[in-house]
Scaffold this active site. Sequence first.
Site, PDB file in Angstrom:
ATOM      1  CG  ASP A   1      19.392  19.601  -1.076  1.00  0.00           C
ATOM      2  OD1 ASP A   1      18.929  19.488   0.083  1.00  0.00           O
ATOM      3  OD2 ASP A   1      19.498  18.628  -1.845  1.00  0.00           O
TER       4      ASP A   1
HETATM    5  C1  BGC Z   1      18.061  16.351   0.463  1.00  0.00           C
HETATM    6  C2  BGC Z   1      16.761  17.078   0.223  1.00  0.00           C
HETATM    7  C3  BGC Z   1      16.009  17.226   1.517  1.00  0.00           C
HETATM    8  C4  BGC Z   1      16.892  17.970   2.496  1.00  0.00           C
HETATM    9  C5  BGC Z   1      16.246  18.163   3.850  1.00  0.00           C
HETATM   10  C6  BGC Z   1      18.874  16.989   1.569  1.00  0.00           C
HETATM   11  O1  BGC Z   1      19.967  16.182   1.884  1.00  0.00           O
HETATM   12  O2  BGC Z   1      18.839  16.333  -0.715  1.00  0.00           O
HETATM   13  O3  BGC Z   1      15.992  16.369  -0.703  1.00  0.00           O
HETATM   14  O4  BGC Z   1      14.802  17.900   1.305  1.00  0.00           O
HETATM   15  O5  BGC Z   1      18.084  17.224   2.695  1.00  0.00           O
HETATM   16  O6  BGC Z   1      16.154  16.959   4.520  1.00  0.00           O
END
Ligand code: BGC
Length: 767
Positions: free
Chosen positions: A233
């Site tokens: 993530d």
């Molecule tokens: C989120 C993800 C997301 C990623 C990219 C993170 O903060 O938890 O779900 O895909 O950012 O934006």
Amino acid sequence: MPAPLNIASLLAALTLEEKASLCLGSDFWHTAPIPRLGIPAVALSDGPHGLRKQPDEGDHVGISGSLPATCYPTASALGSSFDPDLVRRVGEALGAEALTQGVAVVLGPGINIKRSPLCGRNFEYFSEDPLVSGVLGAALVEGVQSQGIGTSVKHYAANNQETDRLRVSADVDERTLREIYLPGFERVVTQARPWTVMCAYNKVNGVYASENPWLLTEVLRDEWGFDGLVMSDWGAVHDRVAALDAGLDLEMPPDLGVSDAAIVAAARSGELDEAVLDRAVARVLRLVDRALSGAIDVGEEATARPGFDADRHHALARAAAAECAVLLKNDGDLLPLQPSAGDTVAVIGEFARTPRYQGAGSSRVNPTQVDNAVDELQAAVPDGVRVVFAPGFGIGTTTVDDELAAEAVALAGRASVVVVFLGLPDADESEGFDRTHLDLPANQTALVGRLAAANPNLVVVLANGSAVRLSDWEQHAAAILECWLSGQAAGGAAADLLVGAANPSGRLAETLPLRLKDNPSYLNFPGEHGHVRYGEGVFVGYRGYDALLLPVSYPFGHGLSYTNFEYADLTTTLTGNAEDDTLAVAVTCTVTNTGQRAGKEVVQLYVTDPDSSVARPPRELKGFAKTATLAPGEGQTVTFRLQSRDLSYWSVRQHRWVLEGGTFRLGVGASSRDLRLTTTIEATALPPTVELDGMSTLEECLAHPVGAGLLREAVGVDENGRPRGILGDEELIRVIGNFPIRTLAAFPGLGIDHATVDHLLRRLPPQ
Ligand code: BGC
């Protein structure tokens, strides 16, 4: 289209530094290119219910906007559709849009379990139930990937809150992980084969998901056979080398100059086995290769293709939103509205013209267009019917605006029927923080009572991403339509449902509790001092409400229709057996539309093990099926297939699924608390053998198929043929039968001494 990559020869040609660079992105949304070897970058983009392709480097949180894309219903809504075919169609459209924007991997779906209704990101998740989450998650992956675009199933695992999400340790016992938090991921991985999996921010039992070899390698790859890429993530990596070792292939976004340098240094010092690095690099290259082999334009010079058919996709978003809405109540069949010329429909609530249809954070989509319910309803009613609007309250405040309220009440008093649009403002639920209560803003709930006093023909339409409390105001509403956050066409779909052009067929994928404190996670959410204890164990959502016999506002699986369905002819056929894992139970029933309108029913199958040796939920969903649209009088046969796993629990003693033979109750019905047909099946299975040792209790020895005989033999019988010592004394066995045999050996007069215990253990056959 560039030629496919030859991964083996590229691995041989890459320098150590280049390999390290491939394990990180090159910027916020791209993998790293290696131009000298013809390896292009591929683009990744959020998110689950619509694309969020940022035109340049991007700011991640969406502030700088993104290219226009269709905003489909969020997972909170799609979950309620209980319709994998619909979700697959949404996935196909999402994939088609990704193709036009040069995106190789869509970062979704999010399939985390709604452990608490307070989780700020519940709108991005499907359900409190792992079967619903897994089946719908797999459908979305299949849909997107059918277009040659990859997905990233997230957030693996146990990311069930936003509070302290980057550091908190989700402390979850093994059985609960296996029965509740992992099965959705397991189903998506094994059935839909996503190109990538995104690890969670949080720790699981003290170890960051990004550095967790048990999660990323043992379970995901060794057990489930995942052959794709694991990415972090955004910002979930804290020790790049430990993460690589654990099985994390790609760090996003890149900590440039730090993570790559750490990998190079660790490889040079021998701390990192270069074979581990090569494995991760090969997976990154495979991802790039998959993107190249698909229809996607890849690389820095990739250009977007001609646009998608925005109108067609909007129509899909509208049809999908209608499939998701849940009709919670409908006293006196107030819905569908049947106004005739001369009638006035009062539409109240700022949300009717300023809809809330998606949540905030990384999944925010820049929609191609947005419906508003006032205009859509005016277009849907017969000529001569007046649709008149009053805002009634302001969004983003809880203070009653007397003027707005008085205007709305006066309008309600003059109208034939009142439709009031209520919901949660953006500020109340979002990625990044959790809610602290379940209440709608006070200025909205205060208005409901006043409107009902002016006109009892009151319909409430709700827009919210997770459960809200209804119990303090719902008595004022004759009908309630829960629309969740259902995308850019939410307004049109609401109009279709209100006038009966669509018949509600959504069912609750999460329980609506009477009070927040009834929720099973209440005492353990969101934890403190870096730990959240999943103290309710497997009793999540309806599993917990049902175990505690708690009344709820509306149970899991509930949802009304404008027609009625009758259930009949439940049959079960059992074949195979548990021992060689061939047990199969076919369950069938027929569902007939006995009402006046065409409609769809969601048929649900729940399983109960009434005699389990471990604490099990009173009912667990093990199958669901949405019927086709049934005309009045029309019926459909529905078939479910259960396997041994569906009757089993996860044994923490044997670290595997265990089926305890005996009677199981099956219930088929319209919600977890509305089982229309029930039956029982007998499943045979050998009792699980417990390995005996000196710390095994006397009762365990006596229950052991071989141990019992050996113990009796070793203890022997007296002159009357009665077992000696404690074995002849039933009452004493009841009192100290839970003592380990080694402890009993030290007690005089029981007929068990150390020689007896040693003799018993020596003669046990090897396990
Ligand atoms: C989120 C993800 C997301 C990623 C990219 C993170 O903060 O938890 O779900 O895909 O950012 O934006």
